[in-house]
Design a protein around this motif. Structure first.
Motif, PDB file in Angstrom:
ATOM      1  N   GLY A  84      49.981  33.530  26.591  1.00  0.00           N
ATOM      2  CA  GLY A  84      49.005  32.446  26.595  1.00  0.00           C
ATOM      3  C   GLY A  84      49.685  31.129  26.928  1.00  0.00           C
ATOM      4  N   MET A  85      50.893  30.936  26.392  1.00  0.00           N
ATOM      5  CA  MET A  85      51.621  29.693  26.662  1.00  0.00           C
ATOM      6  C   MET A  85      51.964  29.573  28.138  1.00  0.00           C
ATOM      7  N   ALA A  86      52.304  30.682  28.787  1.00  0.00           N
ATOM      8  CA  ALA A  86      52.610  30.635  30.221  1.00  0.00           C
ATOM      9  C   ALA A  86      51.354  30.251  31.007  1.00  0.00           C
ATOM     10  N   ALA A  87      50.190  30.753  30.574  1.00  0.00           N
ATOM     11  CA  ALA A  87      48.931  30.414  31.249  1.00  0.00           C
ATOM     12  C   ALA A  87      48.637  28.921  31.106  1.00  0.00           C
ATOM     13  N   ALA A  88      48.792  28.412  29.871  1.00  0.00           N
ATOM     14  CA  ALA A  88      48.537  26.981  29.633  1.00  0.00           C
ATOM     15  C   ALA A  88      49.541  26.117  30.390  1.00  0.00           C
ATOM     16  N   SER A  89      50.806  26.558  30.397  1.00  0.00           N
ATOM     17  CA  SER A  89      51.846  25.785  31.098  1.00  0.00           C
ATOM     18  C   SER A  89      51.564  25.720  32.593  1.00  0.00           C
ATOM     19  N   ALA A  90      51.026  26.811  33.144  1.00  0.00           N
ATOM     20  CA  ALA A  90      50.721  26.822  34.583  1.00  0.00           C
ATOM     21  C   ALA A  90      49.665  25.758  34.904  1.00  0.00           C
ATOM     22  N   ASP A 195      35.663  24.214  33.887  1.00  0.00           N
ATOM     23  CA  ASP A 195      36.213  24.587  35.202  1.00  0.00           C
ATOM     24  C   ASP A 195      37.183  25.758  35.105  1.00  0.00           C
ATOM     25  N   ILE A 196      37.906  25.821  34.004  1.00  0.00           N
ATOM     26  CA  ILE A 196      38.874  26.916  33.806  1.00  0.00           C
ATOM     27  C   ILE A 196      38.798  27.363  32.350  1.00  0.00           C
ATOM     28  N   VAL A 197      38.861  28.670  32.138  1.00  0.00           N
ATOM     29  CA  VAL A 197      38.944  29.230  30.783  1.00  0.00           C
ATOM     30  C   VAL A 197      40.337  29.814  30.609  1.00  0.00           C
ATOM     31  N   MET A 198      40.924  29.533  29.455  1.00  0.00           N
ATOM     32  CA  MET A 198      42.256  30.073  29.161  1.00  0.00           C
ATOM     33  C   MET A 198      42.164  31.016  27.966  1.00  0.00           C
ATOM     34  N   HIS A 199      42.963  32.090  27.985  1.00  0.00           N
ATOM     35  CA  HIS A 199      43.050  32.998  26.842  1.00  0.00           C
ATOM     36  C   HIS A 199      44.498  33.305  26.504  1.00  0.00           C
ATOM     37  N   SER A 200      44.813  33.303  25.224  1.00  0.00           N
ATOM     38  CA  SER A 200      45.971  34.057  24.787  1.00  0.00           C
ATOM     39  C   SER A 200      45.443  35.489  24.690  1.00  0.00           C
ATOM     40  N   ALA A 201      45.751  36.289  25.706  1.00  0.00           N
ATOM     41  CA  ALA A 201      45.261  37.676  25.738  1.00  0.00           C
ATOM     42  C   ALA A 201      45.988  38.536  24.713  1.00  0.00           C
ATOM     43  N   THR A 202      47.041  37.945  24.118  1.00  0.00           N
ATOM     44  CA  THR A 202      47.751  38.557  22.997  1.00  0.00           C
ATOM     45  C   THR A 202      46.789  38.858  21.848  1.00  0.00           C
ATOM     46  N   LYS A 203      45.715  38.070  21.765  1.00  0.00           N
ATOM     47  CA  LYS A 203      44.823  38.115  20.601  1.00  0.00           C
ATOM     48  C   LYS A 203      43.705  39.132  20.842  1.00  0.00           C
ATOM     49  N   TYR A 204      42.445  38.670  20.869  1.00  0.00           N
ATOM     50  CA  TYR A 204      41.324  39.610  20.892  1.00  0.00           C
ATOM     51  C   TYR A 204      41.254  40.452  22.167  1.00  0.00           C
ATOM     52  N   LEU A 205      41.628  39.878  23.322  1.00  0.00           N
ATOM     53  CA  LEU A 205      41.432  40.647  24.561  1.00  0.00           C
ATOM     54  C   LEU A 205      42.220  41.944  24.474  1.00  0.00           C
ATOM     55  N   ASN A 206      43.470  41.852  24.020  1.00  0.00           N
ATOM     56  CA  ASN A 206      44.243  43.083  23.829  1.00  0.00           C
ATOM     57  C   ASN A 206      43.889  43.732  22.479  1.00  0.00           C
ATOM     58  N   GLY A 207      43.992  42.946  21.415  1.00  0.00           N
ATOM     59  CA  GLY A 207      43.418  43.362  20.144  1.00  0.00           C
ATOM     60  C   GLY A 207      44.201  44.314  19.278  1.00  0.00           C
ATOM     61  N   HIS A 208      45.450  44.623  19.616  1.00  0.00           N
ATOM     62  CA  HIS A 208      46.198  45.604  18.827  1.00  0.00           C
ATOM     63  C   HIS A 208      47.609  45.154  18.459  1.00  0.00           C
ATOM     64  N   SER A 209      47.882  43.849  18.541  1.00  0.00           N
ATOM     65  CA  SER A 209      49.198  43.301  18.153  1.00  0.00           C
ATOM     66  C   SER A 209      50.371  44.024  18.832  1.00  0.00           C
ATOM     67  N   ASP A 210      50.158  44.459  20.083  1.00  0.00           N
ATOM     68  CA  ASP A 210      51.274  45.120  20.765  1.00  0.00           C
ATOM     69  C   ASP A 210      51.525  44.619  22.184  1.00  0.00           C
ATOM     70  N   VAL A 211      50.898  43.507  22.552  1.00  0.00           N
ATOM     71  CA  VAL A 211      51.129  42.922  23.877  1.00  0.00           C
ATOM     72  C   VAL A 211      51.085  41.404  23.745  1.00  0.00           C
ATOM     73  N   VAL A 212      52.035  40.709  24.370  1.00  0.00           N
ATOM     74  CA  VAL A 212      51.929  39.252  24.560  1.00  0.00           C
ATOM     75  C   VAL A 212      51.494  39.040  25.998  1.00  0.00           C
ATOM     76  N   ALA A 213      50.369  38.353  26.179  1.00  0.00           N
ATOM     77  CA  ALA A 213      49.832  38.138  27.532  1.00  0.00           C
ATOM     78  C   ALA A 213      48.930  36.914  27.518  1.00  0.00           C
ATOM     79  N   GLY A 214      48.697  36.376  28.705  1.00  0.00           N
ATOM     80  CA  GLY A 214      47.790  35.230  28.840  1.00  0.00           C
ATOM     81  C   GLY A 214      46.918  35.405  30.052  1.00  0.00           C
ATOM     82  N   ALA A 215      45.855  34.602  30.128  1.00  0.00           N
ATOM     83  CA  ALA A 215      44.951  34.712  31.281  1.00  0.00           C
ATOM     84  C   ALA A 215      44.257  33.379  31.525  1.00  0.00           C
ATOM     85  N   LEU A 216      43.955  33.145  32.799  1.00  0.00           N
ATOM     86  CA  LEU A 216      43.102  32.023  33.197  1.00  0.00           C
ATOM     87  C   LEU A 216      41.986  32.590  34.051  1.00  0.00           C
ATOM     88  N   VAL A 217      40.793  32.008  33.911  1.00  0.00           N
ATOM     89  CA  VAL A 217      39.673  32.356  34.796  1.00  0.00           C
ATOM     90  C   VAL A 217      39.126  31.039  35.334  1.00  0.00           C
TER      91      VAL A 217
END
Ligand code: PLP
Length: 382
Positions: A84-90, A195-217
Motif C-alpha cells: 500500500g505504501m508503494a502505491a501511495a508513494s507512486a 480521481d484515484i482510489v488507493m488500497h493497501s491490498a494487504t488488508k481486506y482485498l487479500n484478507g488472509h494476513s499472508d500478502v503485502v500488496a497495494g493497488a491504485l484504480v
C-alpha cells in the motif's frame, strides 16, 4: 496465457467470485495458473507478439486482479504495487516538485509521517485538515492533490467524498481516496467524484494476513496515471507473481468476508455502546458517531469492520484489556479473517493524535458471540 477480463454486466459479487478465470488455457483451468515469466520472447522482426517485454513493466500475473479491481471500483484502469505504501508513494512521486497537497490529520500514521518527509524532500507544500470545514477552507486556494482516508485510522472520522471532490476540483486538484477500510464492498469513491482510489491490498482485498500488496484504480488514463505507471515500472516497487496470485485468490471471497466481519463489528459496537467499562465506542455505524449521517449516505450496505473502544480507566486499563484478550490477537494490521487488537498510541509513538485509552479492533469472521464474550471477560479484569 491471458486471463479473462471481468464481465461488466455481472454484479460485483459475481465478478469477485469468478475471480480471474483463464479462458485460453488448453486445460480449461478454473483458477488462474501461477505466471512466473519475467521476460518475453521477441519475434524475428523485433516485435513482441505476446504484448509483453519484461515483467517489471507489468506482469501477466497482474491481469486478473487488476481487471477485477477496475470493475469493482468502476475505474478505467488499475495497477498493483508491492505494498500500500508503494502505491501511495507512486501517487506522491507523480507530482511535480512545488505541488500543493492537502491531507487529513487522521489517517494511517506511517503514511502521514512518510508524506511529511517526502514533502520536505520533494519541495511539496503539505497542509493538514481536521474536519470538512477546514478542508473546504484550505481549498479556497489552488492545490494539486487532496488525499482522503474515510473512515480514517484509528478514530474512524468520516469525510464527505462528494463534497471533497467538488472542492478539490474547484481548487484544481485531483482527489485520491485511501479506501482500504471500506473496500469497494461499501464505498465506490470514483462514483462520488474521486480521481484515484488507493488500497493497501494487504488488508481486506487479500484478507488472509499472508500478502503485502497495494493497488491504485484511476477514473481516467491520463498523463498523471502514465506518470504513476512510469514510477511503478522504473521505480521498480513491483509485486511478485505469487503475491498477485494469492491476492487474486483472496479477492474471490471479498464480499462474504467483509460483510460478515462488518455485521459482527456493528453488533460489537452496539453491545459496548454505553458499557460501564467503555467510555466511548468509535464506529461510524453508530447513530451517535459524528460522521454517521455522511457515512450512511456514502457507504452502501455497511460501515466496515474496524472500530475502536476507549476504555474507562485510561491507558493502563486499555493495556490490561488488550493483554487479557484471548480470541482477539494482539497484532498490528487489519482486514483479515482473524480478529486483531492494538493499543494504537503505543504503535504510533511520540506525536500521535491517538488517545492513550484507545484499543483498535479489526473484526474478523469468528462467531460474534465469541468476540463479545472475549471483550467482556477482558473488561471484567479492569
Ligand atoms: N492505508 C491504510 C489505511 C493502512 O491501514 C495501511 C497499512 O496498515 C496502509 C495504507 C499501508 O499499506 P501497506 O502496509 O500495504 O504498505
Amino acid at each position: 496465457m491471458s486471463q479473462s477480463p471481468a464481465v461488466p454486466s455481472l454484479a460485483p459479487e459475481t465478478q469477485a467470485a469468478r475471480g480471474a478465470v483463464p479462458v485460453d488455457s488448453p486445460y480449461r483451468d478454473i483458477v488462474p495458473p501461477l505466471h512466473l515469466a519475467t521476460t518475453f520472447e521477441r519475434a524475428g522482426d523485433g516485435s513482441y507478439p505476446g504484448g509483453r517485454v519484461y515483467s517489471r513493466d507489468g506482469s501477466p500475473a497482474y491481469d486478473g486482479p487488476e481487471a477485477l479491481l477496475k470493475e469493482l471500483e468502476g475505474g478505467a484502469a488499475a495497477a498493483l504495487f508491492a505494498s500500500g505504501m508503494a502505491a501511495a508513494s507512486a501517487v506522491l512521486q507523480a507530482l511535480k516538485p512545488g505541488a500543493r497537497v492537502v491531507a487529513p490529520r487522521a489517517m494511517y500514521w506511517a503514511l502521514r509521517n512518510w508524506m511529511i518527509q517526502f514533502a520536505a524532500n520533494w519541495q511539496l507544500t503539505l497542509d493538514f485538515f481536521a474536519d470538512d470545514a477546514e478542508l473546504a477552507a484550505l481549498l479556497q486556494r489552488p492545490a494539486d492533490l487532496v488525499w482522503l482516508e474515510t473512515p480514517a485510522n484509528p478514530t474512524w472520522e468520516i469525510t464527505d467524498i462528494a463534497a471533497a471532490a467538488k472542492a478539490a476540483h474547484a481548487a484544481g486538484a485531483r482527489l485520491v481516496v485511501d479506501s482500504t477500510v471500506p473496500t469497494p464492498v461499501f464505498t465506490r469513491p470514483l462514483e462520488l467524484g474521486a480521481d484515484i482510489v488507493m488500497h493497501s491490498a494487504t488488508k481486506y482485498l487479500n484478507g488472509h494476513s499472508d500478502v503485502v500488496a497495494g493497488a491504485l484504480v484511476t477514473r481516467a488514463v491520463d498523463d498523471f496515471w502514465q506518470r504513476i505507471k512510469t514510477v511503478r515500472a522504473l521505480g521498480g516497487a513491483v509485486l511478485g507473481p505469487f503475491e498477485a496470485w494469492l491476492l487474486a485468490r483472496g479477492m474471490r471471497t471479498l464480499f462474504p468476508r467483509v460483510r460478515t466481519a462488518a455485521a459482527s463489528a456493528a453488533a460489537i459496537a452496539s453491545h459496548f455502546h454505553g458499557h460501564a467499562k467503555v467510555s466511548l465506542v468509535l464506529y461510524p455505524g453508530l447513530p451517535s458517531h459524528p460522521g454517521h449521517a455522511v457515512a450512511a449516505r456514502q457507504m452502501q450496505g455497511g460501515f466496515g469492520a474496524m472500530l475502536s473502544l476507549r476504555i474507562a480507566g485510561g491507558e493502563a486499563a486499555a493495556k490490561t484489556v488488550a493483554a487479557r484478550l484471548q480470541v482477539f490477537q494482539r497484532a498490528t494490521s487489519l482486514g483479515s479473517v482473524e480478529s486483531l487488537v492494538e493499543h494504537r498510541a503505543s504503535v504510533e509513538g511520540p506525536g500521535t493524535f491517538c488517545p492513550d485509552d484507545l484499543l483498535r479492533l479489526s473484526v474478523g469472521i469468528e462467531a460474534t458471540a465469541d468476540l463479545i464474550a472475549d471483550l467482556e471477560q477482558a473488561l471484567a479484569g479492569v
